[in-house]
Design an enzyme around this catalytic site. Structure first.
Site, PDB file in Angstrom:
ATOM      1  N   ASP A 137      -1.455  10.365  -3.213  1.00  0.00           N
ATOM      2  CA  ASP A 137      -1.384   9.331  -4.242  1.00  0.00           C
ATOM      3  C   ASP A 137      -1.229   9.939  -5.626  1.00  0.00           C
ATOM      4  O   ASP A 137      -0.738   9.280  -6.534  1.00  0.00           O
ATOM      5  CB  ASP A 137      -2.640   8.460  -4.185  1.00  0.00           C
ATOM      6  CG  ASP A 137      -2.633   7.552  -2.971  1.00  0.00           C
ATOM      7  OD1 ASP A 137      -2.180   6.412  -3.102  1.00  0.00           O
ATOM      8  OD2 ASP A 137      -3.064   7.991  -1.891  1.00  0.00           O
TER       9      ASP A 137
ATOM     10  N   LYS B 213      -6.123   9.509   0.466  1.00  0.00           N
ATOM     11  CA  LYS B 213      -7.158   8.623   1.003  1.00  0.00           C
ATOM     12  C   LYS B 213      -8.420   9.396   1.377  1.00  0.00           C
ATOM     13  O   LYS B 213      -8.355  10.502   1.894  1.00  0.00           O
ATOM     14  CB  LYS B 213      -6.610   7.886   2.229  1.00  0.00           C
ATOM     15  CG  LYS B 213      -7.545   6.835   2.808  1.00  0.00           C
ATOM     16  CD  LYS B 213      -7.927   5.771   1.793  1.00  0.00           C
ATOM     17  CE  LYS B 213      -6.748   5.019   1.258  1.00  0.00           C
ATOM     18  NZ  LYS B 213      -7.128   4.012   0.232  1.00  0.00           N
TER      19      LYS B 213
ATOM     20  N   GLN C 255      -6.068   1.853   7.698  1.00  0.00           N
ATOM     21  CA  GLN C 255      -4.613   1.874   7.556  1.00  0.00           C
ATOM     22  C   GLN C 255      -3.930   2.678   8.648  1.00  0.00           C
ATOM     23  O   GLN C 255      -2.795   2.395   9.016  1.00  0.00           O
ATOM     24  CB  GLN C 255      -4.214   2.448   6.188  1.00  0.00           C
ATOM     25  CG  GLN C 255      -4.611   1.593   5.005  1.00  0.00           C
ATOM     26  CD  GLN C 255      -5.855   2.121   4.325  1.00  0.00           C
ATOM     27  OE1 GLN C 255      -6.822   2.474   4.993  1.00  0.00           O
ATOM     28  NE2 GLN C 255      -5.853   2.175   3.008  1.00  0.00           N
TER      29      GLN C 255
ATOM     30  N   ARG D 256      -4.314  -0.475  -9.805  1.00  0.00           N
ATOM     31  CA  ARG D 256      -4.767   0.615  -8.928  1.00  0.00           C
ATOM     32  C   ARG D 256      -4.715   1.915  -9.727  1.00  0.00           C
ATOM     33  O   ARG D 256      -3.634   2.430  -9.983  1.00  0.00           O
ATOM     34  CB  ARG D 256      -3.879   0.758  -7.683  1.00  0.00           C
ATOM     35  CG  ARG D 256      -3.854  -0.404  -6.710  1.00  0.00           C
ATOM     36  CD  ARG D 256      -5.151  -0.615  -5.945  1.00  0.00           C
ATOM     37  NE  ARG D 256      -5.542   0.529  -5.157  1.00  0.00           N
ATOM     38  CZ  ARG D 256      -5.105   0.795  -3.923  1.00  0.00           C
ATOM     39  NH1 ARG D 256      -4.216   0.016  -3.353  1.00  0.00           N
ATOM     40  NH2 ARG D 256      -5.562   1.835  -3.270  1.00  0.00           N
TER      41      ARG D 256
ATOM     42  N   ARG E 105       0.848  -1.189   0.000  1.00  0.00           N
ATOM     43  CA  ARG E 105       0.000   0.000   0.000  1.00  0.00           C
ATOM     44  C   ARG E 105       0.887   1.244   0.000  1.00  0.00           C
ATOM     45  O   ARG E 105       2.020   1.198   0.455  1.00  0.00           O
ATOM     46  CB  ARG E 105      -0.906   0.010   1.235  1.00  0.00           C
ATOM     47  CG  ARG E 105      -1.638  -1.299   1.432  1.00  0.00           C
ATOM     48  CD  ARG E 105      -2.447  -1.326   2.706  1.00  0.00           C
ATOM     49  NE  ARG E 105      -2.949  -2.673   2.950  1.00  0.00           N
ATOM     50  CZ  ARG E 105      -3.891  -2.974   3.827  1.00  0.00           C
ATOM     51  NH1 ARG E 105      -4.445  -2.015   4.546  1.00  0.00           N
ATOM     52  NH2 ARG E 105      -4.278  -4.219   4.002  1.00  0.00           N
ATOM     53  N   GLY E 106       0.326   2.340  -0.468  1.00  0.00           N
ATOM     54  CA  GLY E 106       1.080   3.587  -0.517  1.00  0.00           C
ATOM     55  C   GLY E 106       1.667   3.803  -1.894  1.00  0.00           C
ATOM     56  O   GLY E 106       2.255   2.887  -2.493  1.00  0.00           O
ATOM     57  N   ALA E 107       1.522   5.006  -2.412  1.00  0.00           N
ATOM     58  CA  ALA E 107       1.917   5.295  -3.788  1.00  0.00           C
ATOM     59  C   ALA E 107       3.382   4.968  -4.086  1.00  0.00           C
ATOM     60  O   ALA E 107       3.677   4.316  -5.090  1.00  0.00           O
ATOM     61  CB  ALA E 107       1.612   6.758  -4.114  1.00  0.00           C
TER      62      ALA E 107
END
Length: 367
Positions: A247, A258, A206, A94, A54-56
């Site tokens: 992101d 988010k 998260q 994504r 997770r996370g850009a």
């Protein structure tokens, strides 16, 4: 950064094989620490789409290694067609995080430019390593520039600096240091007293599960709060600074992050609290002018909202939250307009959230 006293990155090449890439399985944290193996481009797609990673920044680096794994599966005679096809496949995992497309395109360009080199595999792996190293360097520099903001607040306050975060923009979302957390970690290591208000960040939680976990492992004081508590804290002088990640950020300074970030920005604006966004240059989308209208917003599985995941004595389980026949809208992100952003913390410094200021830091992006 560390987990139980041992240093980790979020992604690495398996020690005994150059054909296997390993990542921390973030679906299991904070309850279980497990490693997920990626042996194929399909494994990389699964890891990104199903939020193993997770996370850009981490999504981008995972995709870079995914393209290396795709190359391992590809015959030279059909290289160009297959690599472009696998690139499109990975990009579909994504849609909101721009780092994904950035990393995939970078790897495709490299592979095609060097496709006749006999050492193509080794060079492609080295290119993925390079992108990983760049993200670590970017996060560290973001930490240095963000530290200056915290230092100024501490110098004026001479008491604990209270920082509010949303979602996870820590080292687990990157490779090391993080984006929004990097200034916090640098301040903590320097001895500046910091305390973090951690939004739980529904529906995937998260913040409650990942941000709280990594802050705890680094010994940073923190408190988990329901998502809707931030405004109350700001009204009562209990927040000195908001730092979030991104992101995708437009060239004009609009920030996709988010879902719920926009509401925190509104509350911060209403209470005259600085609202900063920490991001590496790989998170800018240099083509988008209007973030609200143009940034694609991912809609995720309704089950993330209708059920909640937690830990029981027998393991991780899901429990239903809402009536069986109720519909769900599960937008993964929202866009905070540039007018609500106090500044952007990048690896090249802090700038205002507008085209002129952004391009002053990144003049090579001027058209």
């Amino acid at each position: 950064m560390e987990i139980q006293g041992k240093q980790y990155h979020t992604i690495w090449l398996q020690k005994n094989s150059t054909n296997i890439v390993e990542v921390i399985d973030q679906r299991k944290l904070p309850f279980q620490f497990e490693v997920f193996e990626m042996k194929t481009v399909e494994d990389a797609f699964f890891a990104i789409k199903e939020m193993v990673v997770r996370g850009a920044p981490l999504i981008g680096v995972t995709a870079a290694y995914g393209m290396y794994l795709a190359l391992l599966q590809t015959e030279r005679s059909e290289l160009e067609f297959v690599i472009k096809s696998k690139a499109d496949y990975l990009k579909a995992s994504r849609p909101t995080a721009v780092n994904l497309a950035f990393a995939v395109d970078c790897m495709v360009d490299f592979i095609l430019e060097n496709q006749n080199d006999e050492n193509l595999l080794e060079q492609t792996l080295e290119k993925a390593h390079q992108l990983k190293a760049e993200e670590i360097e970017f996060s560290s520099k973001i930490g240095d520039f963000g530290l200056e903001i915290i230092e100024k607040i501490y110098a004026a306050k001479q008491d604990t600096v209270n920082v509010l975060t949303h979602c996870n923009a820590g080292w687990l979302a990157c490779i090391d240091w993080g984006t929004a957390t990097a200034p916090i970690y640098k301040a903590h290591l320097k001895g500046i007293p910091v305390h973090v208000w951690v939004d739980e960040t529904r529906p995937r939680n998260q913040g409650a599960r990942l941000t709280a976990y990594e802050l705890g492992e680094q010994g940073v004081p923190h408190t988990v709060i329901p998502d809707n508590t931030g405004g109350h804290l700001m009204q009562h002088g209990m927040v000195d600074l908001v730092i979030v990640g991104s992101d995708r950020t437009s060239v004009t300074g609009d920030v996709a992050n988010k879902i719920g970030t926009y509401l925190k920005a509104l509350a911060a604006h209403d209470n005259n609290i600085p609202f900063y966004v920490a991001l590496p240059s790989s998170t800018f989308d240099w083509e988008i002018e209007d973030g609200v209208k143009q940034i694609p917003i991912e809609q995720r599985d309704p089950g993330e909202v209708s059920e909640i995941e937690g830990w029981t004595k027998t393991g991780i389980q899901n429990v239903r939250l809402i009536p069986e026949n109720s519909k769900v809208a599960n937008y993964g992100f929202d866009v905070t307009p540039a007018r609500l952003v106090s500044g952007l913390i990048t690896e090249r410094g802090v700038c205002s959230a507008n085209r002129k200021s952004i391009l002053k830091l990144f003049p090579e992006k001027k058209s």
